[in-house]
Every structure is written in C-alpha cells, then in structure tokens.
Design a protein around this motif. Structure first.
Motif, PDB file in Angstrom:
ATOM      1  N   TYR A 132     -99.941 -32.612 -26.371  1.00 63.47           N
ATOM      2  CA  TYR A 132    -100.268 -34.027 -26.146  1.00 63.47           C
ATOM      3  C   TYR A 132    -101.628 -34.250 -25.500  1.00 63.47           C
ATOM      4  CZ  TYR A 132     -95.247 -34.374 -26.985  1.00 63.47           C
ATOM      5  OH  TYR A 132     -93.995 -34.266 -27.526  1.00 63.47           O
ATOM      6  N   TYR A 133    -102.143 -33.248 -24.798  1.00 62.70           N
ATOM      7  CA  TYR A 133    -103.395 -33.427 -24.053  1.00 62.70           C
ATOM      8  C   TYR A 133    -104.636 -33.091 -24.863  1.00 62.70           C
ATOM      9  CZ  TYR A 133    -102.008 -28.516 -23.523  1.00 62.70           C
ATOM     10  OH  TYR A 133    -101.571 -27.236 -23.768  1.00 62.70           O
ATOM     11  N   CYS A 134    -104.472 -32.381 -25.973  1.00 58.46           N
ATOM     12  CA  CYS A 134    -105.624 -31.712 -26.581  1.00 58.46           C
ATOM     13  C   CYS A 134    -106.231 -32.460 -27.765  1.00 58.46           C
ATOM     14  CB  CYS A 134    -105.204 -30.316 -27.015  1.00 58.46           C
ATOM     15  SG  CYS A 134    -106.586 -29.347 -27.643  1.00 58.46           S
ATOM     16  N   GLY A 135    -107.532 -32.580 -27.758  1.00 58.36           N
ATOM     17  CA  GLY A 135    -108.256 -33.323 -28.796  1.00 58.36           C
ATOM     18  C   GLY A 135    -108.203 -32.694 -30.175  1.00 58.36           C
ATOM     19  N   LEU A 187    -104.875 -16.826 -22.372  1.00 49.34           N
ATOM     20  CA  LEU A 187    -103.818 -17.722 -22.836  1.00 49.34           C
ATOM     21  C   LEU A 187    -103.321 -18.493 -21.623  1.00 49.34           C
ATOM     22  CD1 LEU A 187    -101.897 -18.538 -25.253  1.00 49.34           C
ATOM     23  CD2 LEU A 187    -100.304 -16.837 -24.339  1.00 49.34           C
ATOM     24  N   ARG A 188    -103.848 -19.682 -21.447  1.00 46.86           N
ATOM     25  CA  ARG A 188    -103.399 -20.461 -20.289  1.00 46.86           C
ATOM     26  C   ARG A 188    -101.914 -20.763 -20.431  1.00 46.86           C
ATOM     27  NH1 ARG A 188    -107.867 -25.087 -18.887  1.00 46.86           N
ATOM     28  NH2 ARG A 188    -109.597 -23.710 -18.345  1.00 46.86           N
ATOM     29  N   HIS A 189    -101.178 -20.615 -19.339  1.00 43.86           N
ATOM     30  CA  HIS A 189     -99.753 -20.941 -19.432  1.00 43.86           C
ATOM     31  C   HIS A 189     -99.549 -22.454 -19.386  1.00 43.86           C
ATOM     32  CE1 HIS A 189    -100.508 -20.647 -15.126  1.00 43.86           C
ATOM     33  NE2 HIS A 189     -99.440 -21.370 -14.921  1.00 43.86           N
ATOM     34  N   GLU A 190    -100.536 -23.191 -18.885  1.00 42.90           N
ATOM     35  CA  GLU A 190    -100.600 -24.663 -18.804  1.00 42.90           C
ATOM     36  C   GLU A 190     -99.751 -25.241 -17.677  1.00 42.90           C
ATOM     37  OE1 GLU A 190    -103.072 -25.540 -20.401  1.00 42.90           O
ATOM     38  OE2 GLU A 190    -103.172 -24.441 -22.284  1.00 42.90           O
ATOM     39  N   THR A 191     -98.549 -24.771 -17.490  1.00 40.59           N
ATOM     40  CA  THR A 191     -97.737 -25.094 -16.317  1.00 40.59           C
ATOM     41  C   THR A 191     -96.573 -24.103 -16.310  1.00 40.59           C
ATOM     42  OG1 THR A 191     -96.256 -26.659 -15.214  1.00 40.59           O
ATOM     43  CG2 THR A 191     -96.409 -26.851 -17.604  1.00 40.59           C
ATOM     44  N   LYS A 209    -113.806 -30.610 -29.672  1.00 44.02           N
ATOM     45  CA  LYS A 209    -113.651 -31.472 -28.509  1.00 44.02           C
ATOM     46  C   LYS A 209    -112.213 -31.511 -28.058  1.00 44.02           C
ATOM     47  CE  LYS A 209    -116.767 -34.750 -27.473  1.00 44.02           C
ATOM     48  NZ  LYS A 209    -117.324 -36.109 -27.518  1.00 44.02           N
ATOM     49  N   LEU A 210    -111.934 -30.758 -27.013  1.00 40.70           N
ATOM     50  CA  LEU A 210    -110.587 -30.764 -26.455  1.00 40.70           C
ATOM     51  C   LEU A 210    -110.398 -32.010 -25.601  1.00 40.70           C
ATOM     52  CD1 LEU A 210    -110.356 -27.017 -25.333  1.00 40.70           C
ATOM     53  CD2 LEU A 210    -110.021 -28.006 -27.593  1.00 40.70           C
ATOM     54  N   TYR A 211    -111.527 -32.518 -25.043  1.00 40.56           N
ATOM     55  CA  TYR A 211    -111.494 -33.686 -24.154  1.00 40.56           C
ATOM     56  C   TYR A 211    -112.792 -34.465 -24.346  1.00 40.56           C
ATOM     57  CZ  TYR A 211    -113.988 -30.041 -21.596  1.00 40.56           C
ATOM     58  OH  TYR A 211    -114.847 -29.013 -21.259  1.00 40.56           O
ATOM     59  N   ASP A 212    -112.828 -35.697 -23.803  1.00 42.97           N
ATOM     60  CA  ASP A 212    -113.999 -36.564 -23.984  1.00 42.97           C
ATOM     61  C   ASP A 212    -115.188 -36.125 -23.117  1.00 42.97           C
ATOM     62  OD1 ASP A 212    -112.686 -38.163 -25.821  1.00 42.97           O
ATOM     63  OD2 ASP A 212    -111.965 -39.572 -24.304  1.00 42.97           O
ATOM     64  N   GLY A 265    -109.282 -25.826 -14.875  1.00 47.18           N
ATOM     65  CA  GLY A 265    -110.283 -26.878 -14.932  1.00 47.18           C
ATOM     66  C   GLY A 265    -109.548 -28.192 -14.916  1.00 47.18           C
ATOM     67  N   PRO A 266    -110.254 -29.269 -14.618  1.00 47.75           N
ATOM     68  CA  PRO A 266    -109.578 -30.568 -14.573  1.00 47.75           C
ATOM     69  C   PRO A 266    -109.098 -31.003 -15.948  1.00 47.75           C
ATOM     70  CG  PRO A 266    -111.959 -30.842 -14.456  1.00 47.75           C
ATOM     71  CD  PRO A 266    -111.697 -29.370 -14.360  1.00 47.75           C
ATOM     72  N   PHE A 267    -107.947 -31.641 -15.987  1.00 45.45           N
ATOM     73  CA  PHE A 267    -107.527 -32.340 -17.196  1.00 45.45           C
ATOM     74  C   PHE A 267    -108.479 -33.520 -17.382  1.00 45.45           C
ATOM     75  CE2 PHE A 267    -105.438 -36.334 -18.463  1.00 45.45           C
ATOM     76  CZ  PHE A 267    -105.230 -36.051 -19.797  1.00 45.45           C
ATOM     77  N   ILE A 268    -108.932 -33.713 -18.617  1.00 44.66           N
ATOM     78  CA  ILE A 268    -109.798 -34.859 -18.938  1.00 44.66           C
ATOM     79  C   ILE A 268    -109.208 -35.528 -20.176  1.00 44.66           C
ATOM     80  CG2 ILE A 268    -112.134 -35.592 -19.572  1.00 44.66           C
ATOM     81  CD1 ILE A 268    -113.183 -32.968 -18.323  1.00 44.66           C
ATOM     82  N   PRO A 269    -108.888 -36.824 -20.100  1.00 43.49           N
ATOM     83  CA  PRO A 269    -108.236 -37.450 -21.254  1.00 43.49           C
ATOM     84  C   PRO A 269    -109.135 -37.473 -22.492  1.00 43.49           C
ATOM     85  CG  PRO A 269    -108.831 -39.092 -19.604  1.00 43.49           C
ATOM     86  CD  PRO A 269    -109.094 -37.754 -18.987  1.00 43.49           C
ATOM     87  N   PHE A 320    -104.262 -23.100 -16.022  1.00 44.86           N
ATOM     88  CA  PHE A 320    -103.695 -24.434 -16.211  1.00 44.86           C
ATOM     89  C   PHE A 320    -104.755 -25.501 -15.969  1.00 44.86           C
ATOM     90  CE2 PHE A 320    -103.049 -22.937 -11.870  1.00 44.86           C
ATOM     91  CZ  PHE A 320    -103.513 -23.989 -11.103  1.00 44.86           C
ATOM     92  N   MET A 321    -104.434 -26.719 -16.381  1.00 44.48           N
ATOM     93  CA  MET A 321    -105.315 -27.848 -16.111  1.00 44.48           C
ATOM     94  C   MET A 321    -104.919 -28.451 -14.765  1.00 44.48           C
ATOM     95  SD  MET A 321    -105.309 -29.636 -19.835  1.00 44.48           S
ATOM     96  CE  MET A 321    -103.533 -29.537 -19.959  1.00 44.48           C
ATOM     97  N   VAL A 322    -105.898 -28.942 -14.049  1.00 44.70           N
ATOM     98  CA  VAL A 322    -105.629 -29.577 -12.758  1.00 44.70           C
ATOM     99  C   VAL A 322    -105.538 -31.085 -12.979  1.00 44.70           C
ATOM    100  CG1 VAL A 322    -106.540 -30.000 -10.440  1.00 44.70           C
ATOM    101  CG2 VAL A 322    -106.848 -27.750 -11.538  1.00 44.70           C
ATOM    102  N   LEU A 327    -113.912 -15.226 -28.326  1.00 41.00           N
ATOM    103  CA  LEU A 327    -113.593 -15.931 -29.571  1.00 41.00           C
ATOM    104  C   LEU A 327    -112.443 -16.873 -29.286  1.00 41.00           C
ATOM    105  CD1 LEU A 327    -113.678 -12.946 -32.093  1.00 41.00           C
ATOM    106  CD2 LEU A 327    -115.390 -14.752 -31.849  1.00 41.00           C
ATOM    107  N   GLN A 328    -112.754 -18.154 -29.284  1.00 37.52           N
ATOM    108  CA  GLN A 328    -111.719 -19.139 -29.002  1.00 37.52           C
ATOM    109  C   GLN A 328    -111.543 -20.078 -30.177  1.00 37.52           C
ATOM    110  OE1 GLN A 328    -111.787 -22.743 -26.069  1.00 37.52           O
ATOM    111  NE2 GLN A 328    -110.913 -21.028 -24.947  1.00 37.52           N
ATOM    112  N   GLY A 329    -110.296 -20.434 -30.431  1.00 37.78           N
ATOM    113  CA  GLY A 329    -110.038 -21.387 -31.499  1.00 37.78           C
ATOM    114  C   GLY A 329    -108.656 -21.980 -31.377  1.00 37.78           C
TER     115      GLY A 329
END
Ligand code: 5AD
Ligand code: FES
Length: 342
Positions: free
Chosen positions: A64-67, A156-160, A303-306, A227-231, A197-199, A102-104
């Motif tokens: 839900y968070y990812c662009g 591999l971020r666990h995210e939470t 663009k994962l975030y704005d 890193g911070p979550f950015i909508p 994870f995102m902050v 290598l990220q994707g």
C-alpha cells in the motif's frame, strides 16, 4: 541510561519510549554523539558508498505504501538490459564504487537464470567489487543460486516485525512469516544480510518499533536500512503523514547502539525529507550512503515515494556531491567494498 544501552547492546520498551518522545535536547544530542562515536570505533571517519542500480520498476506486489506497486496504473515502467546494467557498473567503477546494489521490484521477467547471469557478468568483470541484491522474496533455491553465482549481500527490509501492522501495510497475499523466513534463509546461506523498515509508516507505534528492534537483535543482520515513510500520490497512503527527520535520527542512533558494527545507510528518503538529512544521519550513527547509478533517463520512473531527490543528476555529480557533503561534516567517502566489520 545511554551507557547501559551501550553496554548491554539492548534497549527496554520504556527506554525506547523515553528516547523517542523526550524533548530534552541535551539528551538527544548525547544520544547522537554516542552513536557516532560507536560507528567511529568500527569504521573511523570512513563512509562507505554503494552504487544503486534500480534495474526494473515492474513489480508483481501491491504494497500500500509503494509507488511502483502493481496497482499503480500511473507508474512508468522500465527494465534495464544486461548491457545497460553493465554500463552503470562501468561508470560506477570509474568513480570509485566497489559495491553495486541491484534493486528492483519483484519482476518475474528477470528469471533466476537471468539474475545469475547478470551477477556472474558483474563479478567476472569486477572481481574486486561486492554485488548486493535487493529483489524481494524468493525461494531458498533461488537465493542459493544467486549466491553460487557470486552475490555477496542481500537487502530485504522486513518493513515491520508486528503481524497486525504488517497487515495494514500489505495486501492479503503477502505474509510477515514468509518474509522473516526469507531473512533467516539469506543469513544461513551466508549473505551479508540487511533488514529494515520505514519510520512513521501508517499504523506504526512505539510498540511496533520495539518489536522491530527486538527482531533486529534476534536476526543480527549485517545491515539495517531505515528511512522515513514518504507518501506517494498514487497509493492508498497518499494522504498519510510522512515520517519525521527527528524520529529517523533517533532510531538510527538506537540501532547503532544495540548493533554496534552494523552497516547503516543514511538513505535517499532521509535526504528527501530534509536537505541535510543524510549528513544528519551520519552524525546520528549512519556509515553508508547509496547514491544512484541508474541511467538518468529512467531515474524519475523508479519512484517509491514523492519528491525523490537526485533524479536529474548524473552518477558523477552524485558522487562528487556526496563526497563534498561528507567532507563538510568531517567524514571521507572511500573506494572500498565496505564489508561488515562487526
Ligand atoms: N516511503 C519511503 N520508503 C518507501 N519504500 C517503499 N515505499 C516507500 C515510501 N512510500 C521503501 C520500503 C522498501 C524500500 C526499497 O523502499 O521500505 O523496502
Ligand atoms: Fe545526488 Fe547530491 S547526492 S546530487
């Protein structure tokens, strides 16, 4: 209290709450000071630099968070060819990068065979470099194959680490237990492994953060990416508030204190929410930066975030900019694989 955290390399739920909520500026400055001193003990004033190659913006997942979630019909999609990836590495190598990340998105078009072939080609041409993969959840067999092909590290971020929170961030078909297991397998195989994870992600609380820290203590990863979550405007979380600089810095510092030798990046997202975010991150205990090596014509499509920074800059500009930024705070960007020293 900080001394105790440093000595035990652990933090209690109460201590974490105090650290994250206190308005005692002197205390917070002391926290940052101790975190950067700890980083210094392991890594001196050296900052490791990683060349990030965002090679596909296709993703089969719908977080839900990812662009670049598959449900975002406005996302611009691209894939880099092996030749294009090799060109990024060449540019990077000439600039002094000795790690390529290598990220994707999770893009089934890149089969295991294809990934292995790319990894092999990079390692053949640049045997003095580390290859890091950041391509999501795969089977044990796949992870083993990439490792055999020469991949050194995996992010591999666990995210939470909290089940309920994970459900708020991800659709039904994804699962926290699967993800945690991936991380366990990656470590077993022998990768230098990174979680994170995102902050400030929607639904995050001090309790979920405490679980994140306990998860990190248990997994003992060599790297932690936060890193911070950015909508992002085209996601279900478009109206959610971003994570803050302050909270991210405090968490970077705590992570440095409980996992002293960890490789800890000051992320692009941190640089996005504040012009001096990455410098502040280093001064709070971070020791890695990951400038973008992707070709400029695809940069703004990943663009994962704005408002992502550096999308118009050539790799050389980013490298020079980063070196100058680090120098301005007394640190030196080094030409080095930047392996874990913990
Ligand atoms: N804001 C900040 N970080 C994000 N990521 C994905 N979407 C966002 C966002 N909107 C992070 C996730 C992922 C990493 C590659 O980028 O944590 O694991
Ligand atoms: Fe990319 Fe400054 S780091 S332009």
């Amino acid at each position: 209290m900080l001394l105790k955290i440093q000595n035990t390399e652990s933090v209690s739920r109460e201590e974490l709450e105090m650290i994250l909520t206190t308005e005692d500026e002197a205390f917070v400055q002391e926290l940052y000071r101790q975190a950067r001193e700890t980083a210094r003990e392991y890594y001196g004033n050296q900052i490791y630099i990683r060349g990030l190659i965002e090679f596909t913006s296709y993703c089969k997942n719908n977080c839900y968070y990812c662009g670049i979630r598959c449900g975002n019909k406005n996302a611009q999609r691209y894939r880099l060819t092996t030749d294009q990836i090799m060109e990024c590495c060449e540019t990077g190598w000439n600039l002094g990068f000795r790690t390529f990340v290598l990220q994707g998105g999770e893009d089934p078009c890149y089969t295991d065979e294809k990934i292995c072939q790319i990894v092999r080609q990079i390692k053949e041409k640049y045997p003095d470099c580390a290859v890091t993969l950041s391509i999501g959840e795969k089977s044990r067999e796949s992870y083993e194959a990439y490792f055999e092909a020469g991949a050194d590290r995996y992010l591999l971020r666990h995210e939470t680490a909290n089940e309920k929170h994970y459900r708020k961030l991800h659709p039904e078909e994804m699962s926290l237990s699967y993800r945690k297991n991936c991380l366990k397998i990656l470590k077993e195989i022998g990768y230098q492994t990174g979680c994170g994870f995102m902050v400030g992600s929607p639904g995050q609380t001090i309790d979920t953060l405490y679980e994140d820290l306990m998860f990190i203590k248990e997994l003992k990863p060599q790297m932690v990416g936060i890193g911070p979550f950015i909508p992002h405007q085209d996601t279900p979380f478009k109206a959610e508030p971003a994570g803050t600089l302050e909270m991210t810095l405090r968490l970077l510092a705590v992570i440095r204190l409980i996992q002293p030798g960890v490789l800890l990046p000051a992320t692009t997202a941190l640089g996005t929410i504040h012009p001096k975010g990455r410098e502040k991150g280093v001064l709070a205990g971070a020791n890695v930066v990951m400038p973008n090596l992707s070709p400029v014509d695809v940069r703004d499509k990943y663009k994962l975030y704005d408002n992502k920074i550096c999308t118009g800059d050539e790799a050389a500009e980013c490298k020079a900019c980063m070196s100058a930024r680090m120098k301005s705070i007394g640190y030196e960007v080094v030409t080095d694989r930047g392996d874990y020293k913990g």
